[in-house]
Design a protein around this motif. Structure first.
Motif, PDB file in Angstrom:
ATOM      1  N   GLU A 123      -6.746   1.278   1.419  1.00 11.84           N
ATOM      2  CA  GLU A 123      -7.457   2.397   2.039  1.00 11.84           C
ATOM      3  C   GLU A 123      -7.930   3.416   1.010  1.00 11.84           C
ATOM      4  O   GLU A 123      -9.030   3.956   1.109  1.00 11.84           O
ATOM      5  N   THR A 124      -7.086   3.683   0.012  1.00 11.41           N
ATOM      6  CA  THR A 124      -7.430   4.678  -1.005  1.00 11.41           C
ATOM      7  C   THR A 124      -8.618   4.221  -1.846  1.00 11.41           C
ATOM      8  O   THR A 124      -9.523   5.014  -2.124  1.00 11.41           O
ATOM      9  N   THR A 125      -8.635   2.953  -2.227  1.00 12.90           N
ATOM     10  CA  THR A 125      -9.745   2.463  -3.055  1.00 12.90           C
ATOM     11  C   THR A 125     -11.063   2.488  -2.282  1.00 12.90           C
ATOM     12  O   THR A 125     -12.104   2.848  -2.836  1.00 12.90           O
ATOM     13  N   ARG A 126     -11.012   2.131  -1.010  1.00 17.51           N
ATOM     14  CA  ARG A 126     -12.232   2.167  -0.191  1.00 17.51           C
ATOM     15  C   ARG A 126     -12.746   3.595  -0.067  1.00 17.51           C
ATOM     16  O   ARG A 126     -13.929   3.869  -0.263  1.00 17.51           O
ATOM     17  N   MET A 127     -11.840   4.520   0.221  1.00 20.38           N
ATOM     18  CA  MET A 127     -12.243   5.913   0.365  1.00 20.38           C
ATOM     19  C   MET A 127     -12.753   6.486  -0.960  1.00 20.38           C
ATOM     20  O   MET A 127     -13.738   7.225  -0.982  1.00 20.38           O
ATOM     21  N   CYS A 128     -12.118   6.126  -2.034  1.00 21.06           N
ATOM     22  CA  CYS A 128     -12.530   6.615  -3.345  1.00 21.06           C
ATOM     23  C   CYS A 128     -13.953   6.142  -3.672  1.00 21.06           C
ATOM     24  O   CYS A 128     -14.794   6.940  -4.111  1.00 21.06           O
ATOM     25  N   ALA A 129     -14.231   4.870  -3.439  1.00 21.42           N
ATOM     26  CA  ALA A 129     -15.580   4.336  -3.686  1.00 21.42           C
ATOM     27  C   ALA A 129     -16.591   5.067  -2.806  1.00 21.42           C
ATOM     28  O   ALA A 129     -17.658   5.471  -3.286  1.00 21.42           O
ATOM     29  N   ASP A 130     -16.262   5.261  -1.537  1.00 27.48           N
ATOM     30  CA  ASP A 130     -17.164   5.962  -0.620  1.00 27.48           C
ATOM     31  C   ASP A 130     -17.457   7.380  -1.117  1.00 27.48           C
ATOM     32  O   ASP A 130     -18.605   7.825  -1.111  1.00 27.48           O
ATOM     33  N   MET A 131     -16.423   8.085  -1.553  1.00 32.25           N
ATOM     34  CA  MET A 131     -16.602   9.465  -1.998  1.00 32.25           C
ATOM     35  C   MET A 131     -17.454   9.550  -3.263  1.00 32.25           C
ATOM     36  O   MET A 131     -18.272  10.457  -3.398  1.00 32.25           O
ATOM     37  N   MET A 132     -17.274   8.592  -4.164  1.00 30.82           N
ATOM     38  CA  MET A 132     -18.112   8.586  -5.369  1.00 30.82           C
ATOM     39  C   MET A 132     -19.565   8.294  -5.008  1.00 30.82           C
ATOM     40  O   MET A 132     -20.474   8.943  -5.529  1.00 30.82           O
ATOM     41  N   MET A 133     -19.788   7.351  -4.117  1.00 33.00           N
ATOM     42  CA  MET A 133     -21.158   6.979  -3.765  1.00 33.00           C
ATOM     43  C   MET A 133     -21.899   8.127  -3.081  1.00 33.00           C
ATOM     44  O   MET A 133     -23.101   8.271  -3.270  1.00 33.00           O
ATOM     45  N   ARG A 134     -21.185   8.949  -2.329  1.00 36.73           N
ATOM     46  CA  ARG A 134     -21.867  10.067  -1.678  1.00 36.73           C
ATOM     47  C   ARG A 134     -21.757  11.352  -2.490  1.00 36.73           C
ATOM     48  O   ARG A 134     -22.114  12.421  -2.029  1.00 36.73           O
ATOM     49  N   ARG A 135     -21.230  11.240  -3.711  1.00 36.24           N
ATOM     50  CA  ARG A 135     -21.114  12.370  -4.647  1.00 36.24           C
ATOM     51  C   ARG A 135     -20.291  13.522  -4.065  1.00 36.24           C
ATOM     52  O   ARG A 135     -20.646  14.687  -4.202  1.00 36.24           O
ATOM     53  N   SER A 136     -19.198  13.199  -3.429  1.00 35.24           N
ATOM     54  CA  SER A 136     -18.327  14.222  -2.862  1.00 35.24           C
ATOM     55  C   SER A 136     -17.794  15.127  -3.973  1.00 35.24           C
ATOM     56  O   SER A 136     -17.429  14.640  -5.045  1.00 35.24           O
ATOM     57  N   PRO A 137     -17.715  16.426  -3.719  1.00 35.61           N
ATOM     58  CA  PRO A 137     -17.139  17.319  -4.723  1.00 35.61           C
ATOM     59  C   PRO A 137     -15.643  17.067  -4.937  1.00 35.61           C
ATOM     60  O   PRO A 137     -15.074  17.532  -5.915  1.00 35.61           O
ATOM     61  N   MET A 138     -15.026  16.301  -4.054  1.00 33.50           N
ATOM     62  CA  MET A 138     -13.603  15.973  -4.189  1.00 33.50           C
ATOM     63  C   MET A 138     -13.382  14.606  -4.830  1.00 33.50           C
ATOM     64  O   MET A 138     -12.251  14.142  -4.930  1.00 33.50           O
ATOM     65  N   ALA A 139     -14.436  13.954  -5.280  1.00 32.06           N
ATOM     66  CA  ALA A 139     -14.315  12.601  -5.815  1.00 32.06           C
ATOM     67  C   ALA A 139     -13.402  12.531  -7.035  1.00 32.06           C
ATOM     68  O   ALA A 139     -12.641  11.573  -7.187  1.00 32.06           O
ATOM     69  N   GLY A 140     -13.451  13.521  -7.901  1.00 33.88           N
ATOM     70  CA  GLY A 140     -12.580  13.516  -9.080  1.00 33.88           C
ATOM     71  C   GLY A 140     -11.110  13.518  -8.700  1.00 33.88           C
ATOM     72  O   GLY A 140     -10.311  12.755  -9.245  1.00 33.88           O
ATOM     73  N   GLU A 141     -10.755  14.372  -7.750  1.00 33.61           N
ATOM     74  CA  GLU A 141      -9.375  14.423  -7.267  1.00 33.61           C
ATOM     75  C   GLU A 141      -8.998  13.115  -6.575  1.00 33.61           C
ATOM     76  O   GLU A 141      -7.878  12.630  -6.699  1.00 33.61           O
ATOM     77  N   MET A 142      -9.943  12.553  -5.832  1.00 32.56           N
ATOM     78  CA  MET A 142      -9.685  11.285  -5.150  1.00 32.56           C
ATOM     79  C   MET A 142      -9.468  10.172  -6.169  1.00 32.56           C
ATOM     80  O   MET A 142      -8.608   9.311  -5.966  1.00 32.56           O
ATOM     81  N   CYS A 143     -10.226  10.185  -7.259  1.00 35.65           N
ATOM     82  CA  CYS A 143     -10.037   9.182  -8.308  1.00 35.65           C
ATOM     83  C   CYS A 143      -8.630   9.264  -8.900  1.00 35.65           C
ATOM     84  O   CYS A 143      -7.996   8.239  -9.153  1.00 35.65           O
ATOM     85  N   ALA A 144      -8.132  10.486  -9.102  1.00 36.90           N
ATOM     86  CA  ALA A 144      -6.772  10.651  -9.627  1.00 36.90           C
ATOM     87  C   ALA A 144      -5.740  10.097  -8.649  1.00 36.90           C
ATOM     88  O   ALA A 144      -4.804   9.388  -9.044  1.00 36.90           O
ATOM     89  N   MET A 145      -5.923  10.377  -7.357  1.00 33.16           N
ATOM     90  CA  MET A 145      -5.006   9.860  -6.346  1.00 33.16           C
ATOM     91  C   MET A 145      -5.109   8.337  -6.262  1.00 33.16           C
ATOM     92  O   MET A 145      -4.111   7.635  -6.120  1.00 33.16           O
ATOM     93  N   CYS A 146      -6.323   7.830  -6.368  1.00 28.84           N
ATOM     94  CA  CYS A 146      -6.545   6.387  -6.309  1.00 28.84           C
ATOM     95  C   CYS A 146      -5.838   5.684  -7.469  1.00 28.84           C
ATOM     96  O   CYS A 146      -5.211   4.641  -7.282  1.00 28.84           O
ATOM     97  N   ALA A 147      -5.928   6.269  -8.655  1.00 27.03           N
ATOM     98  CA  ALA A 147      -5.244   5.682  -9.818  1.00 27.03           C
ATOM     99  C   ALA A 147      -3.744   5.586  -9.561  1.00 27.03           C
ATOM    100  O   ALA A 147      -3.110   4.572  -9.863  1.00 27.03           O
ATOM    101  N   LYS A 148      -3.182   6.626  -8.960  1.00 27.49           N
ATOM    102  CA  LYS A 148      -1.745   6.627  -8.651  1.00 27.49           C
ATOM    103  C   LYS A 148      -1.404   5.542  -7.622  1.00 27.49           C
ATOM    104  O   LYS A 148      -0.431   4.807  -7.781  1.00 27.49           O
ATOM    105  N   ALA A 149      -2.213   5.437  -6.565  1.00 26.25           N
ATOM    106  CA  ALA A 149      -1.972   4.414  -5.540  1.00 26.25           C
ATOM    107  C   ALA A 149      -2.077   3.013  -6.150  1.00 26.25           C
ATOM    108  O   ALA A 149      -1.283   2.127  -5.822  1.00 26.25           O
ATOM    109  N   CYS A 150      -3.055   2.824  -7.038  1.00 23.20           N
ATOM    110  CA  CYS A 150      -3.226   1.517  -7.681  1.00 23.20           C
ATOM    111  C   CYS A 150      -2.045   1.184  -8.592  1.00 23.20           C
ATOM    112  O   CYS A 150      -1.588   0.041  -8.628  1.00 23.20           O
ATOM    113  N   ASP A 151      -1.554   2.175  -9.336  1.00 17.88           N
ATOM    114  CA  ASP A 151      -0.379   1.951 -10.192  1.00 17.88           C
ATOM    115  C   ASP A 151       0.821   1.530  -9.352  1.00 17.88           C
ATOM    116  O   ASP A 151       1.537   0.585  -9.699  1.00 17.88           O
ATOM    117  N   MET A 152       1.037   2.239  -8.233  1.00 12.35           N
ATOM    118  CA  MET A 152       2.165   1.918  -7.360  1.00 12.35           C
ATOM    119  C   MET A 152       2.018   0.522  -6.760  1.00 12.35           C
ATOM    120  O   MET A 152       2.990  -0.229  -6.655  1.00 12.35           O
TER     121      MET A 152
END
Length: 121
Positions: A57-86
């Motif tokens: 779910e995190t990776t899908r949301m992160c990709a979506d946020m980057m594609m729509r240039r969300s101002p929160m995309a950077g923070e989402m990328c950090a959270m996504c990296a953590k979810a992927c590591d786990m």
């Protein structure tokens, strides 16, 4: 966010496109690994399934946020990296399962690109 004309966004950078692609590949790998775990029945550990679901779910949301240039995309990328590591760690608890090893590799690749992207946005 850079605009060329009012309401028009510039094309994604190569780094951002690579990150979106890594997120979508990881999302697919997690979904396939979840399906494999469910088919195995009782052998799948709940901790592994939770990690797969969170990562998917995190990776899908992160990709979506980057594609729509969300101002929160950077923070989402950090959270996504953590979810992927786990998730990669959880997948590594099943070293004899090739699907889980492919998923762990996709998670590591995604975590790396998301961590880098989180500092650029």
């Amino acid at each position: 966010m850079t605009h060329t004309q009012p309401g028009t966004m510039t094309a994604m950078s190569k780094e951002m496109q690579d990150c979106v692609n890594a997120c979508m590949s990881c999302h697919t790998a997690c979904e396939e690994a979840m399906s494999s775990c469910m088919q195995q029945g009782g052998q799948a550990q709940m901790q592994v399934m939770r990690a797969l679901m969170d990562c998917s779910e995190t990776t899908r949301m992160c990709a979506d946020m980057m594609m729509r240039r969300s101002p929160m995309a950077g923070e989402m990328c950090a959270m996504c990296a953590k979810a992927c590591d786990m998730c990669a760690e959880a997948c590594m608890t099943m070293p004899d399962d090739q699907m889980m090893m492919r998923c762990a590799e996709a998670c590591r690749r995604c975590a790396e690109t998301c961590r880098a992207m989180s500092t650029r946005m």
